[in-house]
Design an enzyme around this catalytic site. Structure first.
Site, PDB file in Angstrom:
ATOM      1  N   LYS A 155       5.044  -2.515   0.941  1.00 52.09           N
ATOM      2  CA  LYS A 155       4.286  -1.187   0.527  1.00 52.09           C
ATOM      3  C   LYS A 155       2.746  -1.734   0.292  1.00 52.09           C
ATOM      4  O   LYS A 155       2.537  -1.755  -1.024  1.00 52.09           O
ATOM      5  CB  LYS A 155       4.938  -0.486  -0.580  1.00 52.09           C
ATOM      6  CG  LYS A 155       5.755   0.617   0.107  1.00 52.09           C
ATOM      7  CD  LYS A 155       6.401   1.531  -1.048  1.00 52.09           C
ATOM      8  CE  LYS A 155       5.697   2.646  -1.419  1.00 52.09           C
ATOM      9  NZ  LYS A 155       5.559   3.612  -0.481  1.00 52.09           N
ATOM     10  N   ILE A 156       2.079  -2.300   1.237  1.00 48.33           N
ATOM     11  CA  ILE A 156       0.989  -2.861   0.890  1.00 48.33           C
ATOM     12  C   ILE A 156      -0.129  -1.974   0.721  1.00 48.33           C
ATOM     13  O   ILE A 156      -0.572  -1.041   1.905  1.00 48.33           O
ATOM     14  CB  ILE A 156       0.793  -4.003   1.765  1.00 48.33           C
ATOM     15  CG1 ILE A 156       1.632  -5.023   1.740  1.00 48.33           C
ATOM     16  CG2 ILE A 156      -0.877  -4.544   1.720  1.00 48.33           C
ATOM     17  CD1 ILE A 156       1.752  -6.141   2.869  1.00 48.33           C
TER      18      ILE A 156
END
Ligand SMILES: Cc1ncc(COP(=O)(O)O)c(C=O)c1O
Length: 309
Positions: A155-156
């Protein structure tokens, strides 16, 4: 009680938690985050932080991808989150946002030779998609980022520009949500949700190799479908036209919960109403996120707002 944050290794009022404008993550998206729901059970007067350990485990993976050193264990992070929740004084459903980031105040694109920092904030989050009445979607003209570009299994933060482009395009065209395809045209996921089809009485969902975020709600739904309803899930590549022909379709996600999809690209899905399997899963899910199904104790982390800090 003012909202609190855990920031710079201490609890402080949210209004005091500030970062400098040269912070690396702000310029280059070099951060990763989680979204965790704290579901308020008014009968038990407790929060159920649903699958919080799994959220923090995924956050550690994001940190490894970005070379961020997160100097806590999963247990310590759960404890810190519980303490922050108690301090914040909420007695309603909350949304918890931990974020680990490159905190050096320098110019220069890279991941190495930078300092890292971490914070947690607790807030409320109104319904993200209409789970009661269902949603209308379009296939996005934007394609989902590929693992060869930015690893989608993390979850960048930077990835969410891809999601934001798709979401805004969909909403400005009168739809509720976008469905992104992979580079080679297979179904991937929504802008912030995984997608499921009901087809031939089974669940069908794109595999991890098709650049999805491996959703915790996705995993929950697959387990509930199998354990309680006896329905198997097939994880395989899905063609766009399979969406149009599905008996039912729905999104899953921590923010979105289980959101029925009624229409895609102006075509009704199934009967155009909320399907039977979707309704059954929604009921099971509503119970499980409050910590009420005794079969899944490992999914529940209960926090009493009266716990001593
Ligand atoms: C791009 C994307 N896909 C899928 C999901 C669903 O994941 P989860 O169920 O773990 O919230 C999210 C939300 O975190 C997301 O941002």
């Amino acid at each position: 009680m003012p909202p609190y944050a855990f920031f710079h290794k201490q609890f402080m009022p949210l209004s005091e938690a500030k970062i400098g404008i040269l912070t690396h993550a702000l310029h280059y998206g070099t951060a990763c985050f989680e979204g965790i729901r704290g579901n308020w059970d008014s009968k038990q007067e407790k929060f159920c932080l649903f699958r919080i350990q799994d959220h923090y485990k995924r956050m550690f993976e994001g940190c490894r991808l970005l070379k961020i050193n997160l100097p806590y264990s999963v247990d310590e992070l759960c404890q810190l989150t519980g303490d922050l929740l108690v301090r914040s004084g909420y007695q309603e459903n909350v949304y918890i946002r931990p974020l680990a980031y490159k905190s050096s105040e320098v110019i220069g694109v890279r991941l190495h030779n930078l300092e890292d920092d971490f914070f947690i904030v607790v807030t409320t989050l109104p319904s993200y998609l209409d789970t009661d009445n269902g949603v209308r979607c379009c296939t996005s003209s934007w394609r989902r980022v590929d693992d060869t570009m930015i690893p989608p299994r993390g979850k960048i933060c930077g990835i969410y520009v891809n999601s934001a482009l798709a979401k805004t395009e969909a909403q400005e065209s009168g739809f509720d949500e976008a469905i992104l395809l992979t580079q080679d045209g297979h179904v991937c996921e929504g802008s912030g949700e995984n997608i499921f089809l009901v087809s031939g009485g089974k669940l069908l969902t794109p595999p991890s190799s098709d650049n999805i975020l491996l959703g915790i709600t996705r995993d929950t739904v697959m387990k509930l479908a199998k354990d309680v309803l006896g329905i198997d899930t097939i994880e395989r590549q899905v063609d766009r036209s399979e969406l149009y022909l599905a008996e039912e379709c729905f999104f899953t996600g921590t923010a979105a919960n289980i959101a029925p999809i009624l229409e895609i690209d102006h075509r009704p899905i199934g009967t155009g109403g909320i399907g039977k399997v979707t309704t059954q899963l929604q009921k099971l899910f509503a119970e499980v996120i409050l910590g009420r199904n005794p079969k899944y104790p490992a999914w529940y982390y209960l926090v009493s707002p009266k716990a001593p800090i």
